[in-house]
Structures are given as structure tokens and as C-alpha cells.
Motif scaffolding. Structure first.
Motif, PDB file in Angstrom:
ATOM      1  N   VAL A  53     102.426  59.906  16.807  1.00  0.00           N
ATOM      2  CA  VAL A  53     102.360  61.447  16.606  1.00  0.00           C
ATOM      3  C   VAL A  53     101.499  62.108  17.861  1.00  0.00           C
ATOM      4  N   ASP A  54     100.418  61.516  17.968  1.00  0.00           N
ATOM      5  CA  ASP A  54      99.566  62.232  19.125  1.00  0.00           C
ATOM      6  C   ASP A  54     100.181  62.131  20.382  1.00  0.00           C
ATOM      7  N   GLU A  55     100.846  60.928  20.556  1.00  0.00           N
ATOM      8  CA  GLU A  55     101.585  60.711  21.897  1.00  0.00           C
ATOM      9  C   GLU A  55     102.653  61.852  22.025  1.00  0.00           C
ATOM     10  N   PHE A  56     103.416  61.796  21.028  1.00  0.00           N
ATOM     11  CA  PHE A  56     104.719  62.640  20.996  1.00  0.00           C
ATOM     12  C   PHE A  56     104.257  64.200  21.212  1.00  0.00           C
TER      13      PHE A  56
ATOM     14  N   THR B 283     112.875  86.991  21.361  1.00  0.00           N
ATOM     15  CA  THR B 283     112.534  85.462  21.505  1.00  0.00           C
ATOM     16  C   THR B 283     111.603  85.350  20.447  1.00  0.00           C
ATOM     17  N   ARG B 284     111.680  83.955  19.982  1.00  0.00           N
ATOM     18  CA  ARG B 284     110.698  83.597  18.815  1.00  0.00           C
ATOM     19  C   ARG B 284     110.203  82.194  19.350  1.00  0.00           C
ATOM     20  N   PRO B 285     108.913  81.985  18.696  1.00  0.00           N
ATOM     21  CA  PRO B 285     108.597  80.635  19.247  1.00  0.00           C
ATOM     22  C   PRO B 285     109.068  79.466  18.495  1.00  0.00           C
ATOM     23  N   TRP B 286     108.825  78.199  18.924  1.00  0.00           N
ATOM     24  CA  TRP B 286     109.078  76.927  18.510  1.00  0.00           C
ATOM     25  C   TRP B 286     107.914  76.613  18.122  1.00  0.00           C
ATOM     26  N   PHE B 287     107.559  75.667  16.976  1.00  0.00           N
ATOM     27  CA  PHE B 287     106.257  75.201  16.479  1.00  0.00           C
ATOM     28  C   PHE B 287     106.546  73.679  16.586  1.00  0.00           C
ATOM     29  N   VAL B 288     105.366  72.872  16.710  1.00  0.00           N
ATOM     30  CA  VAL B 288     105.329  71.500  16.531  1.00  0.00           C
ATOM     31  C   VAL B 288     104.684  71.180  15.167  1.00  0.00           C
ATOM     32  N   LEU B 289     105.145  70.548  14.440  1.00  0.00           N
ATOM     33  CA  LEU B 289     104.511  70.472  12.984  1.00  0.00           C
ATOM     34  C   LEU B 289     103.869  69.065  12.647  1.00  0.00           C
ATOM     35  N   ARG B 290     102.878  68.746  12.222  1.00  0.00           N
ATOM     36  CA  ARG B 290     102.493  67.423  11.652  1.00  0.00           C
ATOM     37  C   ARG B 290     101.625  67.494  10.506  1.00  0.00           C
TER      38      ARG B 290
ATOM     39  N   ASP C 267     106.802  62.340  10.525  1.00  0.00           N
ATOM     40  CA  ASP C 267     105.643  62.579  11.013  1.00  0.00           C
ATOM     41  C   ASP C 267     105.467  63.833  11.812  1.00  0.00           C
ATOM     42  N   VAL C 268     106.497  64.218  12.409  1.00  0.00           N
ATOM     43  CA  VAL C 268     106.344  65.414  13.172  1.00  0.00           C
ATOM     44  C   VAL C 268     107.657  66.167  13.138  1.00  0.00           C
ATOM     45  N   ALA C 269     107.773  67.237  13.411  1.00  0.00           N
ATOM     46  CA  ALA C 269     108.749  68.424  13.271  1.00  0.00           C
ATOM     47  C   ALA C 269     108.919  69.258  14.297  1.00  0.00           C
ATOM     48  N   ILE C 270     109.963  69.923  14.659  1.00  0.00           N
ATOM     49  CA  ILE C 270     109.910  71.155  15.566  1.00  0.00           C
ATOM     50  C   ILE C 270     110.615  72.262  14.740  1.00  0.00           C
ATOM     51  N   SER C 271     109.939  73.322  14.609  1.00  0.00           N
ATOM     52  CA  SER C 271     110.417  74.518  13.614  1.00  0.00           C
ATOM     53  C   SER C 271     110.345  75.842  14.068  1.00  0.00           C
ATOM     54  N   GLY C 272     111.327  76.593  13.854  1.00  0.00           N
ATOM     55  CA  GLY C 272     111.183  78.105  14.307  1.00  0.00           C
ATOM     56  C   GLY C 272     110.233  78.822  13.362  1.00  0.00           C
ATOM     57  N   LYS C 273     109.921  78.414  12.256  1.00  0.00           N
ATOM     58  CA  LYS C 273     109.049  78.777  11.337  1.00  0.00           C
ATOM     59  C   LYS C 273     108.243  78.044  10.365  1.00  0.00           C
ATOM     60  N   PRO C 274     107.206  77.892  10.717  1.00  0.00           N
ATOM     61  CA  PRO C 274     106.497  76.694  10.132  1.00  0.00           C
ATOM     62  C   PRO C 274     106.179  77.263   8.691  1.00  0.00           C
ATOM     63  N   PRO C 275     106.428  76.571   7.665  1.00  0.00           N
ATOM     64  CA  PRO C 275     106.236  76.817   6.268  1.00  0.00           C
ATOM     65  C   PRO C 275     104.636  77.148   6.023  1.00  0.00           C
ATOM     66  N   ALA C 276     104.416  78.014   5.103  1.00  0.00           N
ATOM     67  CA  ALA C 276     103.001  78.245   4.795  1.00  0.00           C
ATOM     68  C   ALA C 276     102.414  77.411   3.824  1.00  0.00           C
TER      69      ALA C 276
ATOM     70  N   ARG D  59      98.989  71.858   3.899  1.00  0.00           N
ATOM     71  CA  ARG D  59      99.033  70.623   4.168  1.00  0.00           C
ATOM     72  C   ARG D  59      99.747  70.064   5.518  1.00  0.00           C
ATOM     73  N   LEU D  60      99.891  71.100   6.342  1.00  0.00           N
ATOM     74  CA  LEU D  60     100.547  71.187   7.616  1.00  0.00           C
ATOM     75  C   LEU D  60      99.815  71.917   8.823  1.00  0.00           C
ATOM     76  N   VAL D  61      99.987  71.232   9.841  1.00  0.00           N
ATOM     77  CA  VAL D  61      99.286  71.972  11.164  1.00  0.00           C
ATOM     78  C   VAL D  61     100.600  72.241  11.912  1.00  0.00           C
ATOM     79  N   ALA D  62     100.477  73.663  12.237  1.00  0.00           N
ATOM     80  CA  ALA D  62     101.678  74.017  13.049  1.00  0.00           C
ATOM     81  C   ALA D  62     100.996  74.475  14.566  1.00  0.00           C
ATOM     82  N   GLU D  63     101.548  74.140  15.585  1.00  0.00           N
ATOM     83  CA  GLU D  63     100.939  74.420  16.840  1.00  0.00           C
ATOM     84  C   GLU D  63     102.090  75.025  17.489  1.00  0.00           C
ATOM     85  N   ARG D  64     101.951  76.488  17.946  1.00  0.00           N
ATOM     86  CA  ARG D  64     103.001  77.073  18.801  1.00  0.00           C
ATOM     87  C   ARG D  64     103.292  76.128  20.181  1.00  0.00           C
ATOM     88  N   LEU D  65     104.340  76.032  20.423  1.00  0.00           N
ATOM     89  CA  LEU D  65     104.901  75.108  21.631  1.00  0.00           C
ATOM     90  C   LEU D  65     105.532  75.789  22.830  1.00  0.00           C
TER      91      LEU D  65
END
Length: 160
Positions: free
Chosen positions: A142-145, A125-132, A4-13, A16-22
Motif C-alpha cells: 500500500v505504501d509503495e502504491f 475542477t475537483r480533486p482526486w484523493f487516494v484512500l487507505r 487496501d487502497v482506492a482513488i476517489s473524487g469525494k472521500p467518505p467522512a 477509519r480512512l485516511v484521504a490524501e489529496r492526489l
């Protein structure tokens, strides 16, 4: 939709995914607590003859280390381990050094179980993203997390 959700250093292109800088992900160069290289800032070239502890192929942490080597013309001896925990234990035992997320090592650095080599030319320093998923309905959990993760990171939904 197995995850449902993931934390990633480099979101895939992938549309089908939304990547939000966290949050920013600061990188630390870890070593054994008694390593003399911790006495002052070092150039990466000074660590060229050291063994470097890496994650498995495909890992973002491994890619970070390999890009660090390539950018600085380093070709060190490496040892591949299967987890951040294994890398931390190997570094603690004096088997090598590694670049890991500061968030992954902050407890060990604070307690003195690991030490940090301050690099003059360390990785940025590089960003972490939350993916859904961008397709289908978003489950309330997912929204709550994601809301919890934003709050923990001190961010708002529209922050850059």
C-alpha cells in the motif's frame, strides 16, 4: 479490509480512512466528433434539450452531472449506462453528451473518436484523493502504491 487502497473524487467522512489529496480532476463535456456544439464555447442552457448520458445511481460521476443540472436549472432527458466505456461509446454514436473526467477520455479526445463541448459555465475542477485504512498496520504494498501515485501526480507526501 477487503480493499487496501482506492482513488476517489469525494472521500467518505469516516475516521477509519485516511484521504490524501492526489491530483486535480478536470471535467470534460464529451460528445460525438461531428457535433456542431464543438465549434465554440457554449452555455450549459444550450444543451438543455440534449440527452445526457449518466452512470448508475451512487456513482460520483452521476452525482457530478446531477449537481451540474441542479446548479444550472436543467432537467434534461437522461440515459443511464453502467460504465464510462459505455458512456464514451454512446457519446461517440451521437446518443447524447456527458461530463466525464478528462483523464478517462483524453485518449479518445486526442484521437478524434470523441469531441469536447467547451462550456462557459462548466463544472469546476475537483480533486482526486487516494484512500487507505487509518486502522491497523499499513501493508508495504500500500505504501509503495501510494508513493507511486504521488510520484505520477508530481506530489510530495506533505503537499496540500
Amino acid at each position: 479490509h477487503a480493499v487496501d487502497v482506492a482513488i476517489s473524487g469525494k472521500p467518505p467522512a469516516d475516521e477509519r480512512l485516511v484521504a490524501e489529496r492526489l491530483i486535480d480532476n478536470e471535467i470534460a463535456c464529451i460528445t460525438a466528433p461531428d457535433d456542431p456544439a464543438t465549434n465554440g464555447p457554449q452555455e450549459a442552457i444550450g444543451l438543455a434539450d440534449r440527452s445526457w448520458l449518466l452512470r448508475e445511481a451512487g456513482s460520483g460521476t452521476r452525482t457530478l452531472n446531477e449537481q451540474f443540472f441542479a446548479d444550472r436549472g436543467l432537467d434534461p432527458t437522461t440515459l443511464t449506462l453502467g460504465s464510462n466505456g459505455a458512456i464514451k461509446q454512446a457519446a461517440r454514436a451521437g446518443l447524447g453528451v456527458s461530463l466525464l473526467s478528462r483523464a478517462a477520455v483524453e485518449g479518445e479526445l486526442a484521437s478524434g473518436r470523441l469531441a469536447e463541448i467547451r462550456l462557459k459555465d462548466g463544472p469546476a475542477t475537483r480533486p482526486w484523493f487516494v484512500l487507505r485504512a487509518a486502522v491497523g498496520p499499513v501493508r508495504p504494498q500500500v505504501d509503495e502504491f501510494i508513493s507511486f501515485a504521488r510520484t505520477a501526480a508530481g506530489r510530495q507526501p506533505d503537499d496540500d
